[in-house]
Design a protein around this motif. Structure first.
Motif, mmCIF file in Angstrom:
data_model
loop_
_atom_site.group_PDB
_atom_site.id
_atom_site.type_symbol
_atom_site.label_atom_id
_atom_site.label_comp_id
_atom_site.label_asym_id
_atom_site.label_seq_id
_atom_site.Cartn_x
_atom_site.Cartn_y
_atom_site.Cartn_z
ATOM 1 N N THR A 146 0.826 -1.206 0.000
ATOM 2 C CA THR A 146 0.000 0.000 0.000
ATOM 3 C C THR A 146 0.862 1.260 0.000
ATOM 4 O O THR A 146 0.585 2.212 -0.734
ATOM 5 N N SER A 147 1.911 1.277 0.817
ATOM 6 C CA SER A 147 2.798 2.443 0.863
ATOM 7 C C SER A 147 3.473 2.657 -0.489
ATOM 8 O O SER A 147 3.539 3.780 -0.998
ATOM 9 N N ASN A 148 3.942 1.576 -1.077
ATOM 10 C CA ASN A 148 4.653 1.710 -2.346
ATOM 11 C C ASN A 148 3.734 1.974 -3.521
ATOM 12 O O ASN A 148 4.196 2.391 -4.587
ATOM 13 N N ARG A 149 2.447 1.748 -3.346
ATOM 14 C CA ARG A 149 1.502 2.156 -4.397
ATOM 15 C C ARG A 149 1.598 3.662 -4.610
ATOM 16 O O ARG A 149 1.499 4.161 -5.747
ATOM 17 N N LEU A 150 1.839 4.406 -3.526
ATOM 18 C CA LEU A 150 2.010 5.853 -3.655
ATOM 19 C C LEU A 150 3.422 6.216 -4.094
ATOM 20 O O LEU A 150 3.620 7.144 -4.873
ATOM 21 N N PHE A 151 4.415 5.504 -3.586
ATOM 22 C CA PHE A 151 5.798 5.890 -3.856
ATOM 23 C C PHE A 151 6.260 5.522 -5.261
ATOM 24 O O PHE A 151 6.953 6.307 -5.909
ATOM 25 N N VAL A 152 5.894 4.343 -5.729
ATOM 26 C CA VAL A 152 6.389 3.906 -7.045
ATOM 27 C C VAL A 152 5.288 3.478 -7.986
ATOM 28 O O VAL A 152 5.532 3.307 -9.184
ATOM 29 N N GLY A 153 4.068 3.272 -7.478
ATOM 30 C CA GLY A 153 2.944 2.947 -8.332
ATOM 31 C C GLY A 153 2.945 1.520 -8.844
ATOM 32 O O GLY A 153 3.774 0.688 -8.476
ATOM 33 N N LEU A 154 1.962 1.242 -9.707
ATOM 34 C CA LEU A 154 1.865 -0.060 -10.359
ATOM 35 C C LEU A 154 2.829 -0.127 -11.538
ATOM 36 O O LEU A 154 3.079 0.891 -12.193
ATOM 37 N N PRO A 155 3.365 -1.298 -11.864
ATOM 38 C CA PRO A 155 3.194 -2.594 -11.204
ATOM 39 C C PRO A 155 4.252 -2.876 -10.145
ATOM 40 O O PRO A 155 4.212 -3.899 -9.497
ATOM 41 N N LEU A 156 5.220 -1.927 -9.972
ATOM 42 C CA LEU A 156 6.367 -2.193 -9.111
ATOM 43 C C LEU A 156 5.953 -2.433 -7.661
ATOM 44 O O LEU A 156 6.586 -3.212 -6.949
ATOM 45 N N CYS A 157 4.873 -1.788 -7.213
ATOM 46 C CA CYS A 157 4.457 -1.946 -5.815
ATOM 47 C C CYS A 157 4.016 -3.373 -5.508
ATOM 48 O O CYS A 157 3.871 -3.739 -4.338
ATOM 49 N N ARG A 158 3.798 -4.183 -6.543
ATOM 50 C CA ARG A 158 3.398 -5.577 -6.331
ATOM 51 C C ARG A 158 4.513 -6.556 -6.700
ATOM 52 O O ARG A 158 4.282 -7.764 -6.699
ATOM 53 N N GLU A 159 5.679 -6.047 -7.002
ATOM 54 C CA GLU A 159 6.824 -6.890 -7.331
ATOM 55 C C GLU A 159 7.456 -7.382 -6.040
ATOM 56 O O GLU A 159 7.998 -6.600 -5.253
ATOM 57 N N GLN A 160 7.422 -8.695 -5.821
ATOM 58 C CA GLN A 160 7.824 -9.242 -4.535
ATOM 59 C C GLN A 160 9.292 -8.990 -4.215
ATOM 60 O O GLN A 160 9.654 -8.712 -3.071
ATOM 61 N N GLU A 161 10.162 -9.063 -5.204
ATOM 62 C CA GLU A 161 11.587 -8.830 -4.946
ATOM 63 C C GLU A 161 11.824 -7.400 -4.482
ATOM 64 O O GLU A 161 12.634 -7.150 -3.581
ATOM 65 N N TYR A 162 11.111 -6.463 -5.089
ATOM 66 C CA TYR A 162 11.228 -5.059 -4.683
ATOM 67 C C TYR A 162 10.691 -4.869 -3.261
ATOM 68 O O TYR A 162 11.297 -4.175 -2.437
ATOM 69 N N LEU A 163 9.562 -5.499 -2.958
ATOM 70 C CA LEU A 163 8.998 -5.384 -1.612
ATOM 71 C C LEU A 163 9.925 -5.993 -0.574
ATOM 72 O O LEU A 163 10.109 -5.441 0.518
ATOM 73 N N ASP A 164 10.517 -7.141 -0.899
ATOM 74 C CA ASP A 164 11.453 -7.772 0.037
ATOM 75 C C ASP A 164 12.647 -6.869 0.309
ATOM 76 O O ASP A 164 13.148 -6.800 1.444
#
Length: 481
Positions: A146-164
């Motif tokens: 949810t936080s990264n939806r604002l910071f980097v948007g789709l689709p990166l906010c749902r990329e698991q490697e980026y979230l990790d």
């Protein structure tokens, strides 16, 4: 033994050995007029006193608070773990205050959309069957997305490697920063870069944001700062401006850390909610009523008084640290308080916020969890005729985001956490979403998973679980699920 194992062994060895050495190193500096709660005289008692504090910090601080209510922290060591530029040029604070907070209302539909999809994906519930969920890891994923939806948007906010990378870097900064903090000053330049996760995090982060950086640099070199189609200021939090080549490694930390460890706050709130389930129905009714009238908007969240109160009470009782507002004495001659107590140059001081928030003189029945403590305070206020024919309460200073000398979860004064407005919006929206869309109950009725406390850190149980299932979809969700 692999290189990774050697490095891990070194880190753990330093973590175990340095506190005792550092205690003796600092003991000579911090003496004089400061009263001591744990005696530390002599070559043997000193190290034992230090070890005692490691395991009994909360009790020691509470004792000190009640001895003298007139009343230590550079833990992240950002010069080494993130980058010195973040300290010298705290761009993230300006961005959060000036742009993110001001645009939360306009950007809230994205927050809401990601909350819905994140909970669906992470919980993966089938029909209306109960599922036992390990809370903290699940909420951590939802918060990060949810936080990264604002910071980097789709689709990166749902990329698991980026979230990790976001999640692990923030954790590493706290742990390794504490170890570096314990090092004697002359060793920090030598061991700090070795212990820091900064370089590896920067390399991995450039994999995701490097192309965007290069494109922005090329555009600005060609057209200047106002190039065509440049995103409006904080249309997306501008964490990829040219100056961030040197600061980029801080982004994963601030993109998660600036929401005040939201996953821990929400995890604690869910433990409290299942331990004290009488709060569920009143808050659910409030959330359903407000959403039916106003839809899912940031303004609507402001009218969920019980939800706001519940989160604030959970923070009061199960905050993330027994201390807050760390300050360092930078004056060469030290600092002398009005009562004559002197802190030497280089000393650090913190406020015993945990003990204050459990003070019976401030909060009646302070040890009792009362989720509607603050909403009742709001209801008891006289109506403000200036608001228009008696409509609206008079000024209320006990919102979740309100700071006060007796509620220091977000700090206080000019340096209070700038991300608390985003954090509160996100957490209230998530709690309301859970209340409306799910049934929840404790793994064991009446039992709250115990918090983990180590020195000055307190976290909700990492292994705690709750039961959760889908509720039948109501007809009062004006904007959809």
């Amino acid at each position: 033994m692999s290189h990774l194992d050697i490095k891990r062994t070194l880190i753990y060895g330093l973590a175990a050995a340095i506190p005792i050495f550092y205690f003796r190193y600092r003991q000579k500096k911090v003496q004089g007029t400061i009263p001591a709660l744990v005696e530390s005289k002599g070559p043997i008692s000193g190290p034992f006193s230090s070890l005692y504090f490691l395991w009994h910090a909360t009790d020691v601080l509470a004792k000190g608070y009640h001895m003298d209510r007139s009343g230590i922290f550079q833990g992240t060591q950002m010069d080494y773990t993130i980058t010195p530029e973040v300290v010298m040029n705290p761009y993230h604070g300006v961005a959060i205050r000036a742009s993110l907070t001001r645009n939360l209302g306009r950007r809230f539909p994205e927050v809401r959309d990601e909350i819905v999809h994140a909970f669906d994906d992470v919980l993966a519930l089938e029909d209306n069957e109960w599922k036992l969920v390990q809370v903290l890891p699940a909420i951590l994923q939802v918060i990060a997305r949810t936080s990264n939806r604002l910071f980097v948007g789709l689709p990166l906010c749902r990329e698991q490697e980026y979230l990790d990378l976001n999640i692990n870097f923030a954790t590493d900064v706290n742990i390794r920063g504490q170890i570096i903090h314990l090092l004697p000053h002359f060793l920090k330049p030598i061991l700090g870069p070795i212990l820091s996760p900064r370089r590896s995090a920067l390399r991995r982060m450039l994999k995701f944001l490097g192309p965007t950086l290069d494109a922005r640099l090329e555009k600005e070199n060609q057209y200047g700062p106002d190039w065509p189609e440049r995103p409006a200021r904080y249309q997306r939090p501008d964490l990829v401006a040219p100056r961030l080549r040197g600061q980029l490694s801080g982004d994963p930390f601030f993109s998660r850390g600036r929401v005040a460890d939201g996953h821990k706050t929400l995890t604690s709130a869910l433990y409290d909610l299942t331990a004290y389930p009488s709060h569920i129905v009143p808050m659910r009714e409030e959330a359903e009523r407000v959403v039916a009238q106003e839809g899912w908007t940031k303004a609507a969240l402001g009218n969920m008084h019980k939800v706001d109160s519940f989160l604030r009470e959970s923070q009061r009782l199960t905050g993330l640290s027994p201390v807050s507002m760390g300050r360092k004495v930078v004056a060469k001659d030290g600092f002398t308080f009005s009562d004559g107590m002197t802190l030497p140059h280089g000393a650090t001081v913190m406020v015993p916020s945990g003990a204050m928030q459990l003070d019976e003189d401030i909060y009646p029945q302070a040890e009792v969890f009362d989720g509607f403590r603050f909403s009742r305070m709001r209801e008891a206020l006289p109506r403000d005729d200036a608001a228009g024919e008696g409509e609206g309460p008079s000024l209320f200073n006990r919102h979740m985001v309100s700071t006060a000398p007796d509620h220091l979860v977000f700090g206080h004064g000019r340096h209070a956490c700038p991300g608390r407005f985003f954090a509160a919006t996100e957490l209230k929206a998530m709690l309301a979403h859970i209340l409306i869309n799910y049934d929840i109950k404790a793994e064991t009725e009446g039992v709250r998973p115990p918090d983990t406390i180590l020195v000055l850190y307190k976290t909700p149980s990492r292994t705690g679980k709750i039961w959760i299932r889908k509720r039948a979809r109501g007809s009062n969700d004006k904007n959809g699920a």
